[in-house]
Motif scaffolding. Structure first.
Motif, PDB file in Angstrom:
ATOM      1  N   PRO A   1       9.870  15.186   4.229  1.00 39.02           N
ATOM      2  CA  PRO A   1      10.111  16.647   3.264  1.00 39.02           C
ATOM      3  C   PRO A   1      11.698  17.291   3.484  1.00 39.02           C
ATOM      4  O   PRO A   1      12.363  17.091   4.536  1.00 39.02           O
ATOM      5  CB  PRO A   1       9.180  17.516   4.209  1.00 39.02           C
ATOM      6  CG  PRO A   1       8.831  17.019   5.510  1.00 39.02           C
ATOM      7  CD  PRO A   1       9.279  15.434   5.509  1.00 39.02           C
TER       8      PRO A   1
ATOM      9  N   SER B   1      14.164  20.978   2.988  1.00 37.04           N
ATOM     10  CA  SER B   1      14.243  22.226   2.759  1.00 37.04           C
ATOM     11  C   SER B   1      15.606  22.753   2.409  1.00 37.04           C
ATOM     12  O   SER B   1      16.465  22.206   3.162  1.00 37.04           O
ATOM     13  CB  SER B   1      13.332  22.913   3.795  1.00 37.04           C
ATOM     14  OG  SER B   1      13.711  22.633   5.169  1.00 37.04           O
TER      15      SER B   1
ATOM     16  N   ARG C   1      17.809  26.659   1.851  1.00 41.36           N
ATOM     17  CA  ARG C   1      17.815  28.184   1.662  1.00 41.36           C
ATOM     18  C   ARG C   1      19.175  28.629   0.795  1.00 41.36           C
ATOM     19  O   ARG C   1      20.106  28.920   1.200  1.00 41.36           O
ATOM     20  CB  ARG C   1      17.815  28.937   2.800  1.00 41.36           C
ATOM     21  CG  ARG C   1      16.405  28.983   3.613  1.00 41.36           C
ATOM     22  CD  ARG C   1      16.580  29.625   4.939  1.00 41.36           C
ATOM     23  NE  ARG C   1      16.481  31.119   4.777  1.00 41.36           N
ATOM     24  CZ  ARG C   1      15.584  31.945   4.479  1.00 41.36           C
ATOM     25  NH1 ARG C   1      14.197  31.267   4.601  1.00 41.36           N
ATOM     26  NH2 ARG C   1      15.650  33.096   4.382  1.00 41.36           N
TER      27      ARG C   1
ATOM     28  N   THR D   1       9.437  27.176  -4.530  1.00 41.37           N
ATOM     29  CA  THR D   1      10.543  27.909  -4.094  1.00 41.37           C
ATOM     30  C   THR D   1       9.213  29.195  -3.539  1.00 41.37           C
ATOM     31  O   THR D   1       8.431  29.454  -4.003  1.00 41.37           O
ATOM     32  CB  THR D   1      11.439  28.458  -5.188  1.00 41.37           C
ATOM     33  OG1 THR D   1      10.664  29.106  -6.199  1.00 41.37           O
ATOM     34  CG2 THR D   1      12.235  27.438  -5.649  1.00 41.37           C
ATOM     35  N   THR D   2      10.192  29.974  -2.554  1.00 45.23           N
ATOM     36  CA  THR D   2       9.697  31.133  -2.238  1.00 45.23           C
ATOM     37  C   THR D   2      10.759  32.165  -2.482  1.00 45.23           C
ATOM     38  O   THR D   2      11.805  32.061  -2.405  1.00 45.23           O
ATOM     39  CB  THR D   2       9.094  31.170  -0.679  1.00 45.23           C
ATOM     40  OG1 THR D   2      10.178  30.841  -0.007  1.00 45.23           O
ATOM     41  CG2 THR D   2       8.240  30.245  -0.606  1.00 45.23           C
TER      42      THR D   2
ATOM     43  N   SER E   1      13.880  29.997  -0.776  1.00 43.54           N
ATOM     44  CA  SER E   1      13.809  28.757  -0.014  1.00 43.54           C
ATOM     45  C   SER E   1      13.176  27.843  -1.006  1.00 43.54           C
ATOM     46  O   SER E   1      12.396  28.050  -1.869  1.00 43.54           O
ATOM     47  CB  SER E   1      13.101  29.080   1.317  1.00 43.54           C
ATOM     48  OG  SER E   1      11.625  29.147   1.010  1.00 43.54           O
ATOM     49  N   LEU E   2      13.601  26.454  -0.812  1.00 39.58           N
ATOM     50  CA  LEU E   2      13.240  25.415  -1.334  1.00 39.58           C
ATOM     51  C   LEU E   2      12.533  24.614  -0.717  1.00 39.58           C
ATOM     52  O   LEU E   2      13.169  24.074   0.371  1.00 39.58           O
ATOM     53  CB  LEU E   2      14.566  24.788  -2.311  1.00 39.58           C
ATOM     54  CG  LEU E   2      14.213  23.485  -2.857  1.00 39.58           C
ATOM     55  CD1 LEU E   2      13.001  23.321  -3.888  1.00 39.58           C
ATOM     56  CD2 LEU E   2      15.373  22.661  -3.138  1.00 39.58           C
ATOM     57  N   THR E   3      11.580  24.023  -1.168  1.00 43.82           N
ATOM     58  CA  THR E   3      10.934  22.600  -0.276  1.00 43.82           C
ATOM     59  C   THR E   3      10.615  21.500  -1.239  1.00 43.82           C
ATOM     60  O   THR E   3       9.878  21.740  -2.302  1.00 43.82           O
ATOM     61  CB  THR E   3       9.478  23.248   0.481  1.00 43.82           C
ATOM     62  OG1 THR E   3       9.748  24.401   1.187  1.00 43.82           O
ATOM     63  CG2 THR E   3       8.997  22.137   1.244  1.00 43.82           C
TER      64      THR E   3
ATOM     65  N   ASP F   1       8.673  18.007  -1.160  1.00 47.48           N
ATOM     66  CA  ASP F   1       7.776  17.181  -0.301  1.00 47.48           C
ATOM     67  C   ASP F   1       6.823  16.222  -1.092  1.00 47.48           C
ATOM     68  O   ASP F   1       6.926  16.299  -2.393  1.00 47.48           O
ATOM     69  CB  ASP F   1       6.868  17.996   0.504  1.00 47.48           C
ATOM     70  CG  ASP F   1       6.560  17.169   1.970  1.00 47.48           C
ATOM     71  OD1 ASP F   1       6.858  16.262   2.119  1.00 47.48           O
ATOM     72  OD2 ASP F   1       5.867  18.096   2.790  1.00 47.48           O
TER      73      ASP F   1
END
Length: 495
Positions: A175, A177, A179, A223-224, A280-282, A284
């Motif tokens: 994964p 991540s 920001r 994203t959040t 934030s980006l993830t 995975d």
């Protein structure tokens, strides 16, 4: 009330004497507004980085101070001014100030100011893109209360390293991540459209590059942060990019795409330029496809049409296509909806589903279907045609059964004019016999109330022990023709 000239002169003289006396009395201090209290007397910022500390307690508010950033609770203001020497990003902050501050940035002349950026708080911070040669005016004002110990700083900041498509940040492994800071990001000419970006395309963006060395697999990106969105593209240059997946934070779910071996995927993340809410980006690996299987009814018979469906809570699994093998030689082609099937014989069957998600993940699951058909019925219900008060008469219920030996209960009730009242209950074992029935014998003594009614109706109800249910319940309840009941001493026809 109007004052005479003599009275007004006395008041003016008293005021002047009071002011003069105050100047002569030792220990009386008179604070003055800061030197940069007005737009026309700002502190000039001549070089970066710049920092200043001052007391703004006595700052005043001009009638034409701009209020677009905060339309109320403004309590005095001070001004700073800087002319940009180069294109790039500037960041202003009130970090380490004591009271809460309102920080706003403007361009233009007094009376014709244009709002550029603003922020509030004890550490109010705003970042904006400056143009060389443009003069920017910074107003700092108290928030709700007069100002206080103010710390003001201004400096240039570098653009996001991956602001441009050509400088996309590599995604080395999953994964992953990150920001991103959209306050130092911009919209690049020729950036592709995104079907998930609802604020238009002229929004700040940053880029990431994910090369999948292989094998092919499903990948998620999410994203959040309010106002953020993530879009995934293939191909190698801005003009030719093709969107393969996207999602916005408003959905609260990731987007999934099938990453082919040896292909690089470009991930664009967009967000609000004010940077008030972190984004934030993830990226995975997609989770395994694991739908829930539903069958209705849970305990089918050969008379039931059984419905099969498969559902997933995960939005990236939808719409999911499912092909079915019902375990009795019958199948159903791939579909996104519910399928139905009827089994011809009792037995235990293994229903198999083959599910596929939109991004290509697959799974095979099985569901055991137990088909059991219990079928008992009331073949005959015999009641007397007539009776007399005090007579005891035989009542019988014949029960048929052709499939399995059952433990059956017959409940005998009579209608008393208001509701059905139970008058007998009998439980017997009923063997499975193609042509014979089992008789449930009852005896009933007719009462004076029955005679007063004149006619009494009887009802027979056939029940199986829980959880067994009868497949065809239409013949499990019978109401007989009413029995005529006469008072004692009356003549009745023998039956």
């Amino acid at each position: 009330m109007l004052l005479s000239l003599r009275s007004r002169g006395r008041i003016a003289l008293a005021t002047a004497l009071t002011a003069a006396f105050a100047l002569l009395v030792p220990g009386v201090a008179h604070a003055a507004p800061p030197s940069n209290d007005d737009f026309d007397q700002p502190v000039a910022v001549t070089a970066l980085p710049f920092a200043a500390q001052l007391d703004t307690t006595e700052a005043t508010q001009a009638v034409d101070d701009p209020s677009w950033c905060q339309s109320y609770d403004v309590r005095g203001s001070v001004w700073f001014r800087y002319t940009a020497t180069a294109d790039g990003y500037l960041r202003a902050t009130t970090q380490d100030s004591d009271p809460s501050m309102i920080l706003s940035v403007h361009s233009g002349a007094r009376g014709d100011l244009r709002g550029i950026a603003c922020a509030t708080g004890t550490a109010a911070t705003t970042t904006f893109r400056a143009t060389a040669g443009t003069t920017y005016s910074f107003m700092v004002s108290g928030y709700d209360v007069p100002g206080g110990a103010l710390s003001f700083a201004l400096d240039s900041v570098a653009a996001a390293a991956n602001d441009d498509f050509a400088a996309a940040e590599p995604v080395p492994a999953l994964p992953f991540s990150a920001r991103p800071d959209f306050s130092v990001a911009s919209f690049e000419a020729d950036e592709p459209e995104s079907s998930c970006q609802y604020e238009g395309n002229l929004v700040p963006s940053v880029w990431y590059a994910y090369p999948n060395p292989g094998p092919a697999k499903s990948v998620t990106a999410r994203t959040t942060g309010s106002g953020s969105a993530v879009s995934v593209y293939t191909r190698a240059s801005l003009p030719e990019l093709k969107q393969v997946a996207c999602t916005s934070n408003s959905y609260g779910q990731p987007t999934a795409f099938r990453a082919a071996a040896g292909t690089t995927y470009y991930v664009r993340v967009t967000g609000p330029a004010d940077g008030r809410e972190p984004v934030s980006l993830t990226v995975d690996d997609a989770p395994a496809l694991d739908p829930s299987v539903y069958q209705s009814p849970s305990y089918p018979t050969v008379y039931d049409t059984v419905s099969f469906s498969a559902e997933s809570w995960n939005d990236i699994d939808k719409p999911m296509t499912v092909a079915w093998d019902f375990g009795d030689g019958a199948t159903a082609p791939a579909t996104t909806g519910t399928v139905s099937h009827r089994y011809a014989k009792d037995g235990t069957y293994t229903a198999t589903l083959h599910a596929t998600s939109p991004d290509g993940r697959t799974v095979t699951k099985t569901d055991e279907v137990v088909v059991t058909t219990h079928d008992v019925g009331i073949a005959k219900f015999s009641v007397p045609a007539s009776a007399r008060e005090g007579d005891s008469k035989a009542i019988s219920v014949d029960v048929s059964n052709t499939r399995y030996t059952e433990t059956a209960t017959v409940v005998l009730s009579k209608y008393d004019g208001t509701w059905w009242r139970e008058v007998g209950r009998l439980t017997l074992e009923v063997p499975a016999r193609p042509t014979r029935t089992v008789k449930f014998p009852f005896s009933y003594t007719f009462s004076p109330d029955d005679a007063a009614m004149g006619k009494i109706a009887f009802r027979a109800e056939l029940k199986l022990d829980y959880p067994v249910t009868d497949a065809r319940q239409a013949d499990n309840e019978v109401i007989a023709i009413a029995t005529t009941v006469k008072p004692r001493g009356s003549r009745v026809v023998a039956v």
